[in-house]
Design an enzyme around this catalytic site. Sequence first.
Site, PDB file in Angstrom:
ATOM      1  N   THR A 206       0.839  -1.187   0.000  1.00  0.00           N
ATOM      2  CA  THR A 206       0.000   0.000   0.000  1.00  0.00           C
ATOM      3  C   THR A 206       0.876   1.238   0.000  1.00  0.00           C
ATOM      4  O   THR A 206       2.071   1.179   0.296  1.00  0.00           O
ATOM      5  CB  THR A 206      -0.905   0.069   1.239  1.00  0.00           C
ATOM      6  OG1 THR A 206      -0.109   0.410   2.386  1.00  0.00           O
ATOM      7  CG2 THR A 206      -1.631  -1.229   1.480  1.00  0.00           C
ATOM      8  N   ASP A 207       0.276   2.368  -0.308  1.00  0.00           N
ATOM      9  CA  ASP A 207       0.928   3.636  -0.020  1.00  0.00           C
ATOM     10  C   ASP A 207       0.733   3.921   1.470  1.00  0.00           C
ATOM     11  O   ASP A 207       0.028   3.200   2.177  1.00  0.00           O
ATOM     12  CB  ASP A 207       0.344   4.743  -0.891  1.00  0.00           C
ATOM     13  CG  ASP A 207       1.341   5.874  -1.134  1.00  0.00           C
ATOM     14  OD1 ASP A 207       2.253   6.052  -0.298  1.00  0.00           O
ATOM     15  OD2 ASP A 207       1.197   6.578  -2.136  1.00  0.00           O
ATOM     16  N   TYR A 208       1.342   4.983   1.942  1.00  0.00           N
ATOM     17  CA  TYR A 208       1.373   5.337   3.363  1.00  0.00           C
ATOM     18  C   TYR A 208      -0.047   5.417   3.941  1.00  0.00           C
ATOM     19  O   TYR A 208      -0.836   6.273   3.553  1.00  0.00           O
ATOM     20  CB  TYR A 208       2.081   6.686   3.496  1.00  0.00           C
ATOM     21  CG  TYR A 208       2.612   7.036   4.854  1.00  0.00           C
ATOM     22  CD1 TYR A 208       3.966   6.940   5.132  1.00  0.00           C
ATOM     23  CD2 TYR A 208       1.770   7.484   5.859  1.00  0.00           C
ATOM     24  CE1 TYR A 208       4.475   7.297   6.371  1.00  0.00           C
ATOM     25  CE2 TYR A 208       2.261   7.834   7.105  1.00  0.00           C
ATOM     26  CZ  TYR A 208       3.621   7.743   7.356  1.00  0.00           C
ATOM     27  OH  TYR A 208       4.116   8.095   8.591  1.00  0.00           O
TER      28      TYR A 208
ATOM     29  N   GLY B 254      -2.541   3.634   3.339  1.00  0.00           N
ATOM     30  CA  GLY B 254      -3.561   3.480   2.305  1.00  0.00           C
ATOM     31  C   GLY B 254      -4.752   2.652   2.743  1.00  0.00           C
ATOM     32  O   GLY B 254      -5.896   2.927   2.348  1.00  0.00           O
TER      33      GLY B 254
END
Length: 761
Positions: free
Chosen positions: A285-287, A289
């Site tokens: 995931t992104d930060y 997410g």
Amino acid sequence: MKSMQRLMMLIALFAAINSTAQTTTDPKMKPFIDALMKKMTLDEKIGQLNLPGSGDIVTGQASNSDIGKKIKEGAVGGLFNIKTAAKIRAVQKVAVEESRLKIPMIFGMDVIHGYQTTFPIPLGLSCTWDLKLIENSARIAAVEASADGICWTFSPMVDISRDPRWGRISEGSGEDPYLGSQIARAMVKGYQQNDYSSNTSIMACVKHYAAYGAAEAGRDYNTTDISRISMYNNYLPPYKAAVDAGAGSLMASFNEVDGIPATGNKWLLTDVLRKQWGFKGFVVTDYTGINEMIDHGMGNLQTVSALALKAGVDMDMVGEGFLTTLKKSLAEGKVTQKDIDDACRLILEAKYKLGLFKDPYKYLNEERAKTDIYTPAHIKAARTTAAESFVLMKNQNNLLPLKKGGTIALIGPLADTKENMPGTWSVATDLKTAITVREGLQNVLGSNAKILYAKGSNLDADSLFEQRATMFGRDLVRDGRTAQQMMDEALAIANQSDVIIAALGESSEMSGESSSRSNIEIPQAQKDLLMVLVKTGKPVVLVLFTGRPLVLNWEKANVPSILNVWFGGSEAGNAIADVLFGDVNPSGKLTTTFPQNVGQIPLYYNHKNTGRPLTDSLWFQKFRSNYLDVSNLPLYPFGYGLSYTTFSYSDIRLSSATLGKTGNITATVTLKNTGNRDGAEVVQLYTRDLVGSVTRPVKELKGFQKIFLKAGESKAVTFTISAEDLKFYNSEYKFVAEPGDFKVFIGGNSVDVKEASFKLL
């Protein structure tokens, strides 16, 4: 002829070898991981899916930190934003010596456009149109990052964007899916080198999957709403190209796709990525997410964590939703043991491929940091690459290049700021080593000319705006004098000078993540300064700093010369001086369209036609698709860029007027350097499918070559076109080339082109 055939066969063989090198699986990997996973508890498997930041780790306290305790418990799969071999060794030692199963960790960082040796921002890099140069920038970044213990980079960002209000347009390669795909491949190869056998190869993480660059209103993290046919044809190609190049990991984007956030979108992460494209790596995931899906309205943390896992996410960055909820979800039947095992296996496979099970300290040779980071060779490459990225947008009466003599006024808030030269997302750069414009001029000119300097204005009249635009240590040190006092000082030195260099535009943090702008002009305080400088009657060169296309109507009409230097990296100042004084002839070409105003956005060259297009006139026609107050034309088109020399193109010569489903035809032009300086030209090939089962763009980039010619020299430039080049996704999402009439265009930008026609049988 036979020798040529043998050569072509060898090239094809080497290409096949390189292709399979990325995908060939070590036969020992599966039994090794099978045996390891049999030993793992449920908690340890879930722990592999957890990617926290480096948190509270400080030298000498890795084992006793909060994260260190989690590592001992097997609750951490990797860390990011921790660097230096010594620090990472201390943490890795906890994992492989103090945890039960001694599973090594993976260490990542945002190595976006270089490590300590910083290259131009990615948008600037793309303007080189030089794939070898771009690949080499990623190779150097990998060498340096790996010397500091990092084995995984959250790069390349391959998001296509048609909206310059979006700050992260600076981090991608522009608006075109073909060029974006070529650059995606080059970056992945530069980082990974087709395998991870060397301790200088690091794993790429392609982001942000998918369509993050289509955020509505250009506002970061915002909703996207794109048809699937547009996704397949315009937004997905660079991600697929990176996957085909062997990228080891992908990062899910923040935005939604078809009403479901990408982080929980099974169609995106499983149906397309794994089933259609055959991706074998892992998805992170992104930060936070996963957590952010709560605000999207998808449920509580347990619900969205289960949604993400089942959709195809394998690793949770920072949010710890997997760590804290998956065990409960498994007990309640919301996820299966296979869901957890599949994700865990992919993380372990990545570590195996990187060689971390064989040697957990593979990337932790502290001596390498002394010899492989910020080397003279790397610095030289950064300077060369920066100069190649600059785009000469105007050069009235051949004002540039400047003579190395006389008195030069250097004016502007960006003329003497080390902190703003590297550009956004240069997290590992030593800002103190960056070369300013002022330093670059001094380095190149020596005692041959006199340089007078004045700041001239603040970045913006609004001090609060300037604070927001100079975060993360990129302060411009706001001047407390009045605007008039600063301007008067600038005018005083301007009037003593032979030529004025105005270093103006955006600060580095005016673009990048969470740096969207609704007004994409040069800040008014700087524009006021520029207007006064032009009124002096002295020749003015605008050295333009920007991370996005800007609205430059007044500048284009009134400033004699405009050199767009983006943010050039560590060697920005030296490279700028190289170009200003003619040691390098600029050859950069725009990879994004510059609009006349924000009301034209989204504006891009490969648009569809309408049922009521403009006919003969470029200006207003009633009941046609246009504006009352402005033409449909861009200020500067995609592919545009001037040189200190000039080039002419012959008419296109086609080898045949027809093309079969197999075989190919060639399109050739003769390119001539008609000026009196040596230089390079990016020759661009576009096609148009005139009739299709779905509507087709008015132009599509299908090839390019960067050609260097000496003054007066000519060269035949040939492109090969096959049916494969003419394929697109139809309404059934099938990749097809449809028989019919086509146009082919060749030229120096997307507007000024020669034209020919052929038929696909």
